[in-house]
Structure formats: C-alpha cells, structure tokens
Motif scaffolding. Structure first.
Motif, mmCIF file in Angstrom:
data_model
loop_
_atom_site.group_PDB
_atom_site.id
_atom_site.type_symbol
_atom_site.label_atom_id
_atom_site.label_comp_id
_atom_site.label_asym_id
_atom_site.label_seq_id
_atom_site.Cartn_x
_atom_site.Cartn_y
_atom_site.Cartn_z
ATOM 1 N N ILE A 45 72.598 -69.787 -21.381
ATOM 2 C CA ILE A 45 72.839 -69.773 -19.648
ATOM 3 C C ILE A 45 72.791 -68.903 -18.960
ATOM 4 O O ILE A 45 72.302 -68.720 -18.603
ATOM 5 C CB ILE A 45 74.711 -70.605 -19.366
ATOM 6 N N LEU A 46 73.367 -67.466 -20.398
ATOM 7 C CA LEU A 46 72.559 -66.019 -19.638
ATOM 8 C C LEU A 46 71.091 -65.817 -19.639
ATOM 9 O O LEU A 46 70.918 -66.457 -20.937
ATOM 10 C CB LEU A 46 73.806 -65.252 -20.402
ATOM 11 N N LEU A 47 70.945 -64.758 -19.028
ATOM 12 C CA LEU A 47 68.920 -64.381 -19.939
ATOM 13 C C LEU A 47 69.449 -63.561 -20.644
ATOM 14 O O LEU A 47 69.900 -61.989 -19.938
ATOM 15 C CB LEU A 47 68.482 -63.926 -18.424
ATOM 16 N N THR A 48 69.229 -64.024 -22.030
ATOM 17 C CA THR A 48 69.095 -62.911 -23.063
ATOM 18 C C THR A 48 67.909 -63.871 -23.554
ATOM 19 O O THR A 48 67.395 -64.355 -24.475
ATOM 20 C CB THR A 48 70.414 -63.915 -24.015
ATOM 21 N N GLN A 49 67.549 -62.342 -24.716
ATOM 22 C CA GLN A 49 66.507 -62.017 -25.230
ATOM 23 C C GLN A 49 66.989 -62.223 -26.946
ATOM 24 O O GLN A 49 67.833 -61.465 -27.102
ATOM 25 C CB GLN A 49 65.417 -61.125 -24.766
ATOM 26 N N ASN A 50 66.784 -62.849 -27.259
ATOM 27 C CA ASN A 50 66.591 -62.957 -29.013
ATOM 28 C C ASN A 50 65.064 -62.187 -29.537
ATOM 29 O O ASN A 50 64.557 -62.891 -29.500
ATOM 30 C CB ASN A 50 67.114 -63.979 -29.721
ATOM 31 N N ILE A 51 65.912 -61.064 -30.083
ATOM 32 C CA ILE A 51 64.333 -60.168 -30.537
ATOM 33 C C ILE A 51 64.858 -60.502 -32.220
ATOM 34 O O ILE A 51 65.702 -59.465 -32.138
ATOM 35 C CB ILE A 51 64.554 -58.734 -29.910
ATOM 36 N N GLY A 52 63.977 -60.946 -33.055
ATOM 37 C CA GLY A 52 64.030 -60.562 -34.022
ATOM 38 C C GLY A 52 63.060 -59.878 -34.940
ATOM 39 O O GLY A 52 62.480 -58.896 -34.978
ATOM 40 N N LYS A 53 63.317 -60.148 -36.321
ATOM 41 C CA LYS A 53 62.186 -59.007 -37.289
ATOM 42 C C LYS A 53 60.607 -59.470 -37.316
ATOM 43 O O LYS A 53 60.731 -57.792 -36.559
ATOM 44 C CB LYS A 53 62.942 -59.556 -38.626
ATOM 45 N N LYS A 54 60.547 -60.113 -37.115
ATOM 46 C CA LYS A 54 58.869 -60.240 -36.512
ATOM 47 C C LYS A 54 58.615 -58.863 -35.736
ATOM 48 O O LYS A 54 57.999 -58.321 -35.011
ATOM 49 C CB LYS A 54 58.562 -61.095 -35.871
ATOM 50 N N GLU A 55 59.461 -58.787 -34.416
ATOM 51 C CA GLU A 55 59.190 -58.156 -33.007
ATOM 52 C C GLU A 55 59.290 -56.983 -33.623
ATOM 53 O O GLU A 55 58.889 -55.766 -32.876
ATOM 54 C CB GLU A 55 59.737 -58.155 -31.608
ATOM 55 N N LEU A 56 60.908 -56.574 -34.424
ATOM 56 C CA LEU A 56 61.369 -55.364 -34.597
ATOM 57 C C LEU A 56 59.932 -55.105 -35.692
ATOM 58 O O LEU A 56 59.753 -53.408 -35.501
ATOM 59 C CB LEU A 56 62.543 -55.351 -35.366
ATOM 60 N N GLY A 57 59.425 -55.027 -36.059
ATOM 61 C CA GLY A 57 58.221 -54.593 -36.918
ATOM 62 C C GLY A 57 57.005 -54.763 -36.484
ATOM 63 O O GLY A 57 55.877 -53.603 -37.026
ATOM 64 N N LYS A 58 56.717 -54.942 -35.067
ATOM 65 C CA LYS A 58 55.775 -54.896 -34.487
ATOM 66 C C LYS A 58 55.581 -52.813 -34.004
ATOM 67 O O LYS A 58 54.184 -52.539 -33.671
ATOM 68 C CB LYS A 58 55.495 -54.813 -33.314
ATOM 69 N N ALA A 59 56.692 -52.200 -34.307
ATOM 70 C CA ALA A 59 56.931 -50.596 -33.729
ATOM 71 C C ALA A 59 56.941 -49.668 -35.593
ATOM 72 O O ALA A 59 57.958 -50.836 -36.142
ATOM 73 C CB ALA A 59 57.971 -50.575 -32.556
ATOM 74 N N ALA A 60 57.175 -48.834 -35.173
ATOM 75 C CA ALA A 60 58.137 -47.812 -36.676
ATOM 76 C C ALA A 60 59.103 -48.295 -36.592
ATOM 77 O O ALA A 60 59.457 -48.635 -38.012
ATOM 78 C CB ALA A 60 57.301 -46.549 -36.301
ATOM 79 N N CYS A 61 60.132 -48.247 -36.147
ATOM 80 C CA CYS A 61 61.172 -49.473 -35.935
ATOM 81 C C CYS A 61 61.978 -47.982 -36.212
ATOM 82 O O CYS A 61 62.811 -48.681 -37.361
ATOM 83 C CB CYS A 61 61.499 -50.376 -35.624
ATOM 84 N N CYS A 62 61.675 -46.553 -36.859
ATOM 85 C CA CYS A 62 62.619 -46.380 -37.185
ATOM 86 C C CYS A 62 63.983 -46.087 -36.273
ATOM 87 O O CYS A 62 65.266 -46.019 -37.474
ATOM 88 C CB CYS A 62 62.755 -44.516 -37.283
ATOM 89 N N ASN A 63 64.905 -45.846 -35.794
ATOM 90 C CA ASN A 63 66.173 -46.544 -34.921
ATOM 91 C C ASN A 63 66.114 -47.550 -33.832
ATOM 92 O O ASN A 63 64.942 -47.551 -33.301
ATOM 93 C CB ASN A 63 67.077 -45.299 -35.157
ATOM 94 N N LEU A 64 67.190 -48.013 -33.363
ATOM 95 C CA LEU A 64 67.730 -48.751 -32.427
ATOM 96 C C LEU A 64 66.960 -48.106 -31.344
ATOM 97 O O LEU A 64 65.912 -48.723 -30.445
ATOM 98 C CB LEU A 64 68.573 -49.331 -31.651
ATOM 99 N N SER A 65 67.069 -46.687 -30.663
ATOM 100 C CA SER A 65 65.760 -46.185 -29.712
ATOM 101 C C SER A 65 64.332 -46.424 -29.751
ATOM 102 O O SER A 65 63.728 -46.085 -28.838
ATOM 103 C CB SER A 65 66.230 -44.518 -29.387
ATOM 104 N N GLU A 66 63.754 -46.679 -30.615
ATOM 105 C CA GLU A 66 62.388 -46.853 -31.052
ATOM 106 C C GLU A 66 61.933 -47.986 -31.551
ATOM 107 O O GLU A 66 60.535 -48.822 -31.682
ATOM 108 C CB GLU A 66 61.427 -46.215 -31.751
ATOM 109 N N SER A 67 62.840 -49.351 -30.131
ATOM 110 C CA SER A 67 63.111 -51.319 -31.423
ATOM 111 C C SER A 67 62.301 -51.513 -30.044
ATOM 112 O O SER A 67 61.594 -52.526 -30.140
ATOM 113 C CB SER A 67 64.139 -51.304 -31.588
ATOM 114 N N PHE A 68 62.033 -51.221 -28.770
ATOM 115 C CA PHE A 68 61.664 -51.601 -28.139
ATOM 116 C C PHE A 68 60.150 -51.415 -27.281
ATOM 117 O O PHE A 68 60.104 -51.158 -25.632
ATOM 118 C CB PHE A 68 62.838 -51.404 -26.404
#
Length: 743
Positions: free
Chosen positions: A124-147
């Motif tokens: 019902i709410l406009l909610t994105q579910n961001i999974g492991k596959k998307e997180l793996g596209k970047a270096a993703c050292c921490n949450l600030s670099e996960s987007f």
C-alpha cells in the motif's frame, strides 16, 4: 507526566513481550532451463502436512499463510521436478526457489532475488525492497554508499575535510528520513551523522525504503522517508564468512560473520567490521588531507529464540568506535590536546546499544500478536575543528508495545500500541576561550497510536493511522497519516498519501558543519520541534515490450515545513546562523523506467526534477547544495557463466552555492557549480562459495577545484571548507572479495 506513566503501566501490565511478526511467508519461484532463469507463473505452492496452498502470480511471486506447526513447503509445476523445503522457525521470506525440468535429481537452490530493486503492487505504501543483488552493484562499504545505483537517493560529502557522507531524499537532508535497523530506531540524535557509515554493507541483507511519511507504528519522526535495514539472519546465514576490500587510497576493510544454530530453538550470529584509512592523501596540492585518516571497530552479537509455535524473539548488543583525524597534512593522529600548527580535525565517536524484541502470537482463528521492542543506547561524540571543539553525550531509551490483529490477506487489520522515548542530551561548542553554545535537554515523549488497514475491494486499500503523543517539552501533539492504493488493473497501481511528521533537532550537532570554517557561529537559544506536512502521488505500471518486462514509476512528492531549523550560510559569508522559520518546501518529480531488453540485461533510466526552497529570515530562495535536476542510467548484465557487469551514469544540474561576497574579491566563488557527470562501474565474478569484484567510482576523475577557501592561511576569517558540490579525491578504484568459508 502522571498520565504518561499510568497509560504506559496499563499496557505493560496487560501485555507482555512481543515483536510484530508476519503470519505469512513470501517468496519467488523461477524455472531454470538450460541455464536461463525466468520467473515461473502459476506454480503450485502448498504445505505438505496441512494441505493448504496457493499459486504464484505472473511474476512468480507467492504469499502463503504459515501454519501453526512447523511444516514442509512443496513447490511443483508440470514438467519440472517437485521441490520440498522444510521451513525453519522464524523464516518469513524466501529469496528464490528454482525448479529444474524433468525428473533429474537436483538439489534445491536458494539464490538472490533476480530483480535488485522491487516495488510490489501489493504494498500500500510506496516501498522499495532493495536486495542483495542491488547492494552488490557498488562497493557498498557502508550504508551511505549503498545507494549509488538508486535514483531515489542522493549521497554526497558534507565538507572537504571530515569525509562524512549524507544522503538526501525528496531533496531534504537524511535527518528527515527515519532510519531503523530491523524496526529499532538507529539514526537519531547524536548518531544521525555517524549512522550511515556505521552500518557495514556486507552486514546488510535488504533495505526497505519508503518514500514520504511512513507508518505511525514506527513513530512520528519520518517526514521525507523511512529506511529500514534488515541485517543478515542468524538462522539462514553461513556459519563462517568473510568480506575484504581495498581501494587505491589504501582504505582497508574486513568483515567477518560467524553464525549457527545452538539448538532447534536458538540461533546466534556475531558480526565484526574493521576498517582503516592509514595513509594521508593530498591530490590537489592544498596541503589539506582529501579524506581523514583513522579507523573504525564495529561489532554486533545477536541471539534469536523461538518455541516454534507462538513465541519468538531476539536480543543483542552493538558497539561502534570510530576515530578520524584530518585537516592540514602536518597534523598527526594523536588525541592529545597539545597544540599543533595548521588546522586540525579530530573526531571520536563511541556508541553502544542493547536491544531486545519479542513476540507472542495468539493461537486464534484470526491471527493476532503482541510485540515489545526495547532499545537502550549511549553515544559519546568529541571533535576538534581548528581552534574550536564539540563535546556531546546522549543516552536514550526506546520502548514500543504493539498489538496486531489480522493478517496481510485479511480485509481488515488493526494495529495499536504505545511508544515511550527518553532522550538525555548534553553538548556544547567551545572556542579557545569560552562556550559558544550549550545544548542540554531531557525529553520524554509517550503516546498511544492506532492504525487500521481496510481493503473494501480487491482494487482498493486504505491505511489510516493516528498518534497522540505527549512531550514534557512541547506538550500534546497529534500525528495523522493516510495512505491510499487503487489498482484498476492487475499491473497498474495508483498510490497517494498525506500526513505530518515531527522531530526535535540537536542544534549543536546539526551546526557542526559550520565548524569546518572560521565563520562566527550564531545559534538560536530556543529549542523547538520541526513540523512538516508531506503529500505524494504515484503511478506504477508494468507491461511487456517485445515479450520482455517493462515497468514505469511516476511519482510526485510535496513537503512543506510549518517549522524548521534553518542552517543559514547566506546571511553573511563570514558567519553562520541557525534559527527556526516557517515556509520552506520541497517538490520532487521522479520518472523511472526499468526494462529487460534482452535476457540477463537489466536497464534503469530515471529523471528527477526538484524544486527545493528555504525560507530564510529575510528571503525565500533555492536551497544550497541541492541539485535541481538529475538524469540517471544503470545497466547490469550477467553472462551465462559467472560474470556480472554493472555501469551507472549520473548527470547533475548545477547547484546553488552560498554567497561569498564578504570573504573578499580574492576568495569570492561562483554562486553556482557547473553541471557535472559521475560514472561508476563494476565487474564481478561469482564462484561456488562467493565472488570477487573490481570496480571504479568517479570513472571520469571529476574533482572540485580549490574546495577549501583560504587553504594557505587557515587562520584567515575567510577560511571555509563547507562549500562542497562534488568529489575531492577523484577516481577511486577498488577490489573486494566475498567468501563463505563454512556454509
């Protein structure tokens, strides 16, 4: 105060522990024919013992009620080998189930969700579910670099010295987005600056990002969004796994995970994160470090327990110790107060937290449960900024008691409860001779809430919520919220929402950016609540183009501040002012298209336009540091083998910069930045027990020229490191490894 204690006591005495838990299991079924993996619609999904079941939808997604007793989940489809899976206690979601053709004896494979970012039409709410596959596209050292690969969120540096990152959602600072770890508040008060960098990327299992106001169940503080981070689960994680990372600036990181089942009822995990920036770099020759040196130690230990029938819970502890040292190149990392020449920056943040979440599920015809969340944390923050310093401490107690009636498939569900929040904060900014601004308060807020979800038809869903809280500082206040969803067709969803949010700022901390300069600091003496109204409308449409899936999301969000703490860098170029005003606003239009033009190639194109204005004391003008326009493109390709290639391209329109007239002609800067591009890429090779990846951030080597005003004379009143619009270090190349040592 007496009313708060009485109401809280009634709820505690009536209902014992509990964390709201879903009564359904969701998952996705895929077919694998000759190496081609595709969603499998209309597959049969049922419980082996209870004999109840469902079928998957057009996208292979299923949602099935969980039986009271443990059972085996069976998935079948004509022409494919049947799969049986025992569902362990506590499991609420299965990333994917893959069926193979024929009657060959194949093992069940649980893999990552094929689509990295997913917005379910059922939400019902406009909610994105961001999974492991998307997180793996970047270096993703921490949450600030996960987007980095997400067009909804902007990530940028706050200044040219500290290396601190901030995110923006709906054109507003990340402090207006509620950040939680598994529904436990995390990014509040003194932790709002460090929160993003103290959640390591390898720990993250998924992120749920809700635009605009969220649910009243989570509190009244969300204004522009709600970010809930789900960490790796003790019951499903590898027994031993490691992650390591290094980049061309010699930033080193290592993560270790140890987990296991203690017995049929208890599981636990220990997460360890260590990082270090041991080498000082000065790529632009201004004798200032482009990023601080230092290290971080981050630990978590969590235990989950369940009686496999009507009770489950978890308890744990988190600890973070982050040390940074920057400024001029001649300042060593030494916490002693001995004066050093030049301009020094030092920061030490320590935080520890205890938390527990428990759930009691009633064995009734209509599912119902009682939940109880408790979190206690202490945070200490000390920093040196040239000749000035910040010293602050906070301890907080959060409790949330929730009663839930009905399941996701019910026409009518109800949630109610009461929240208790206590914050004790002491902080002050000093110069060499005196205290500039003390900041001390004890705030106790308590209040009940109720939320009703009504689905009068299959096409319409309504969520109405209301909180009535009382603060010892601000009295009674109400927080109403309303969400609507209308689905005229199976793959068409319209959403709308309206509601308010409030937060109490930590004025000294939120003025610390100004300390990265020699500006005179003037801060209001009167503490007030920030109050905002958010409204939004969105259209989500899925269809096929050339037999391949294509989806469009069009979203418009409006946020208006009835009261806001304004950081004013424009009133005078040698001064910083912080005060409260009414009338600031943000309007954002986002159009996003996702398309799979050929098998294994995912593309995402987005355009975002923002109109963000701040009501200063004497004028209403465009908010500085916010890009009004962004073009975004991402392409991700997976070969038939084990290679994954990802490319992200961003084009940002010029941002308005604070005026610099009073700094003098020799230091005066343009009032707008240039338009600029940021390009990121990554190549990853996956093997049986993990993957290895090589990537680059800022491929075009963009660097802001002379980011520090008067870098040659840090004692000059014009010295300023806050006017940042782009990268400082330049191109960043990194190498990483993920490996499960013991499954």
């Amino acid at each position: 105060m007496r009313w708060n204690l009485v109401l809280w006591g009634i709820f505690i005495s009536i209902m014992s522990s509990g964390l709201i838990t879903a009564q359904t299991i969701t998952g996705r079924v895929y077919s694998n024919e000759q190496g081609t993996i595709l969603p499998l619609p209309y597959a049969n999904v049922f419980w082996k013992m209870e004999k109840t079941g469902t079928i998957t939808d057009d996208n292979g997604i299923f949602n099935i009620k969980k039986p009271i007793k443990p059972d085996t989940l069976v998935v079948s489809f004509v022409g494919f080998k049947r799969v049986e899976m025992y569902i362990a206690p506590g499991v609420r979601e299965i990333d994917s189930i893959i069926l193979y053709p024929g009657n060959l004896l194949q093992e069940v494979e649980i893999r990552e969700v094929i689509k990295g970012i997913e917005i379910s039409h059922k939400h019902i709410l406009l909610t994105q579910n961001i999974g492991k596959k998307e997180l793996g596209k970047a270096a993703c050292c921490n949450l600030s670099e996960s987007f980095e690969t997400n067009p909804l969120v902007e990530s940028s540096f706050t200044d040219a010295i500290s290396g601190m990152r901030q995110i923006e959602l709906l054109g507003l600072s990340g402090k207006y987005s509620m950040l939680q770890i598994e529904n436990v508040p995390f990014g509040r008060g003194l932790n709002q600056q460090m929160a993003l960098s103290s959640i390591p990327g390898p720990w993250i299992e998924s992120i749920q990002l809700t635009k605009g106001i969220g649910s009243v169940v989570n509190g009244y503080e969300s204004m522009s969004g709600h970010i809930n981070v789900e960490l790796t689960k003790p019951e499903s994680a590898p027994m031993l796994a490691i992650n390591s990372y290094i980049n061309n600036a010699l930033r080193l990181e290592i993560n270790a995970l140890q987990s296991g089942l203690v017995n049929d009822f208890v599981s636990q995990h220990t997460l360890i994160h260590l990082n270090a920036n041991p080498v000082a770099w000065d790529m632009n020759g201004d004798q200032f470090m482009d990023m601080p040196i230092g290290q971080q130690v981050n630990l978590q230990n969590k235990w989950k327990y369940s009686n496999e029938r009507n009770f489950e819970g978890q308890a744990g502890i988190r600890f973070v110790n982050d040390k940074r040292s920057g400024g001029t190149m001649d300042v060593p990392f030494d916490p002693s107060p001995i004066y050093q020449p030049g301009w020094e920056y030092r920061a030490i943040n320590k935080r520890w937290e205890l938390f527990t979440k428990n759930a009691f599920i009633f064995d009734t015809e209509t599912p119902s449960s009682v939940g109880y969340i408790i979190s206690f944390h202490n945070h200490e923050s000390r920093g040196t900024f040239g000749r000035r310093a910040l010293d602050a401490q906070q301890w907080s107690l959060h409790q949330n008691l929730i009663y839930s009636y009905g399941s996701d498939g019910s026409d009518l569900t109800f949630k109610s409860g009461i929240t208790f929040q206590l914050d004790k904060i002491n902080g002050y900014i000093t110069d060499t001779t005196s205290i500039i601004k003390p900041d001390g308060r004890v705030e106790i807020s308590t209040g009940p809430f109720a939320e009703v979800t009504w689905k009068p038809t299959e096409e319409v869903a309504i969520v109405g919520g209301l909180r009535l809280d009382h603060s010892n500082l601000f009295g009674f206040f109400a927080t109403p919220r309303l969400h609507l969803k209308y689905s005229p067709a199976e793959k068409t969803t319209l959403r709308a929402q309206i509601g308010t949010g409030r937060r109490t700022p930590v004025i000294t901390l939120e003025s610390s950016q100004a300390l990265m300069s020699n500006r005179a600091v003037y801060i209001t003496d009167q503490l007030q609540q920030e109050i905002a109204l958010n409204t939004g409308f969105s259209l989500q449409q899925d269809f096929t183009v050339n037999y391949m899936p294509f989806s469009i999301l069009a979203d418009y969000q409006h946020t208006y501040f009835y009261n806001q703490l304004i950081p004013d860098f424009d009133k005078h170029a040698l001064e910083y002012h912080a005060y409260f005003t009414r009338g600031s606003s943000s309007n954002q239009l986002l159009i996003q298209a996702d398309y799979l033009p050929i098998k294994r190639l995912e593309t995402r194109l987005a355009y975002k336009r923002q109109w963000v204005y701040t009501q200063f004391a004497d004028q209403r003008i465009e908010t500085p540091f916010i890009s009004p326009e962004r073009w975004f493109f991402n392409a991700a390709y997976a070969t038939r083998g084990n290679w994954h290639i990802d490319l992200t391209i961003n084009r940002y329109a010029s941002v308005r910069m604070p005026q610099t007239a009073e700094k003098g002609p020799q230091f005066q800067k343009n009032d707008r930045s240039p338009n600029f591009w940021l390009v990121h890429g990554q190549v990853k090779y996956s093997f049986k027990r993990g993957d290895i990846y090589l990537g680059v951030e800022n491929l075009l080597n963009l660097r802001q020229k002379d980011p520090i005003i008067s870098f040659g004379d840090p004692s000059n009143p014009a010295f300023d490191a806050t006017l940042i619009w782009g990268p400082i270090f330049g191109r960043m190349v990194y190498l990483g490894l993920n490996m499960s040592l013991i499954q």
